[in-house]
Design a protein around this motif. Structure first.
Motif, mmCIF file in Angstrom:
data_model
loop_
_atom_site.group_PDB
_atom_site.id
_atom_site.type_symbol
_atom_site.label_atom_id
_atom_site.label_comp_id
_atom_site.label_asym_id
_atom_site.label_seq_id
_atom_site.Cartn_x
_atom_site.Cartn_y
_atom_site.Cartn_z
ATOM 1 N N SER A 186 -2.934 -0.768 -9.192
ATOM 2 C CA SER A 186 -2.608 0.112 -8.064
ATOM 3 C C SER A 186 -1.897 1.372 -8.540
ATOM 4 O O SER A 186 -2.208 2.479 -8.109
ATOM 5 N N CYS B 228 -1.123 3.726 -2.191
ATOM 6 C CA CYS B 228 -2.553 3.413 -2.096
ATOM 7 C C CYS B 228 -3.056 3.626 -0.672
ATOM 8 O O CYS B 228 -2.296 3.526 0.275
ATOM 9 N N PRO B 229 -4.364 3.855 -0.558
ATOM 10 C CA PRO B 229 -4.933 3.914 0.788
ATOM 11 C C PRO B 229 -4.777 2.564 1.479
ATOM 12 O O PRO B 229 -4.714 1.525 0.817
ATOM 13 N N SER B 230 -4.731 2.580 2.782
ATOM 14 C CA SER B 230 -4.565 1.346 3.545
ATOM 15 C C SER B 230 -5.638 0.330 3.180
ATOM 16 O O SER B 230 -6.820 0.644 3.156
ATOM 17 N N ARG C 13 -5.048 9.785 -9.040
ATOM 18 C CA ARG C 13 -5.204 10.625 -7.845
ATOM 19 C C ARG C 13 -4.203 11.773 -7.857
ATOM 20 O O ARG C 13 -4.525 12.895 -7.493
ATOM 21 N N HIS D 264 -6.054 -1.116 0.287
ATOM 22 C CA HIS D 264 -6.443 -1.094 -1.120
ATOM 23 C C HIS D 264 -5.880 -2.275 -1.908
ATOM 24 O O HIS D 264 -6.605 -2.925 -2.658
ATOM 25 N N ASP E 37 0.834 -1.208 0.000
ATOM 26 C CA ASP E 37 0.000 0.000 0.000
ATOM 27 C C ASP E 37 0.866 1.255 0.000
ATOM 28 O O ASP E 37 0.647 2.177 -0.781
ATOM 29 N N THR F 47 -2.284 -6.632 -10.761
ATOM 30 C CA THR F 47 -2.607 -5.986 -9.486
ATOM 31 C C THR F 47 -1.711 -4.775 -9.273
ATOM 32 O O THR F 47 -2.183 -3.693 -8.902
ATOM 33 N N GLY G 162 -7.594 -5.548 -1.375
ATOM 34 C CA GLY G 162 -8.856 -5.636 -2.101
ATOM 35 C C GLY G 162 -8.657 -6.009 -3.558
ATOM 36 O O GLY G 162 -9.463 -6.727 -4.142
ATOM 37 N N LEU G 163 -7.580 -5.543 -4.159
ATOM 38 C CA LEU G 163 -7.307 -5.891 -5.559
ATOM 39 C C LEU G 163 -6.867 -7.343 -5.696
ATOM 40 O O LEU G 163 -7.096 -7.960 -6.730
ATOM 41 N N ILE H 195 -4.374 3.775 -10.445
ATOM 42 C CA ILE H 195 -5.254 4.499 -9.526
ATOM 43 C C ILE H 195 -4.470 5.608 -8.832
ATOM 44 O O ILE H 195 -4.938 6.737 -8.715
ATOM 45 N N THR H 196 -3.249 5.311 -8.419
ATOM 46 C CA THR H 196 -2.415 6.305 -7.745
ATOM 47 C C THR H 196 -2.091 7.459 -8.684
ATOM 48 O O THR H 196 -2.153 8.618 -8.294
#
Length: 92
Positions: A67, A42-44, A74, A46, A37, A63, A49-50, A70-71
């Motif tokens: 990640s 990534c948020p804790s 953001r 995350h 993470d 995976t 979950g992937l 998504i980062t």
């Protein structure tokens, strides 16, 4: 917590070990997930979950790529927000 330096290959290898249940204890895997993470920004929770969703785990590199994507999104959004705020301040 501070970020962790980890290459994409190292992250993928760690994800593969988690998928393969190649760890000694829950504490060990929790530490690995926390490191992933932080390394991928990534948020804790995350990355975990992937790994477990979708039900059939994707390849570790997928995976890691999800990640990172998504980062990146953001970061772009945050940069745009900062630029808009700076423009508002300049207008004052």
């Amino acid at each position: 917590m501070r970020p962790v330096d980890m290459s994409r290959a190292e992250a993928s290898a760690l994800v593969q070990r988690i998928i393969d249940v190649d760890y000694v204890s829950d504490d060990e895997v929790d530490d690995w997930l926390d490191r992933l993470d932080r390394a991928l920004g990534c948020p804790s929770g995350h990355v975990s979950g992937l790994i477990v969703w979708p039900p059939e785990s994707p390849h570790p590199s997928v995976t890691t790529q999800r990640s990172m994507t998504i980062t990146s999104a953001r970061r772009r959004r945050r940069r745009q927000e900062c630029e808009e705020e700076a423009a508002r301040w300049e207008a004052c």
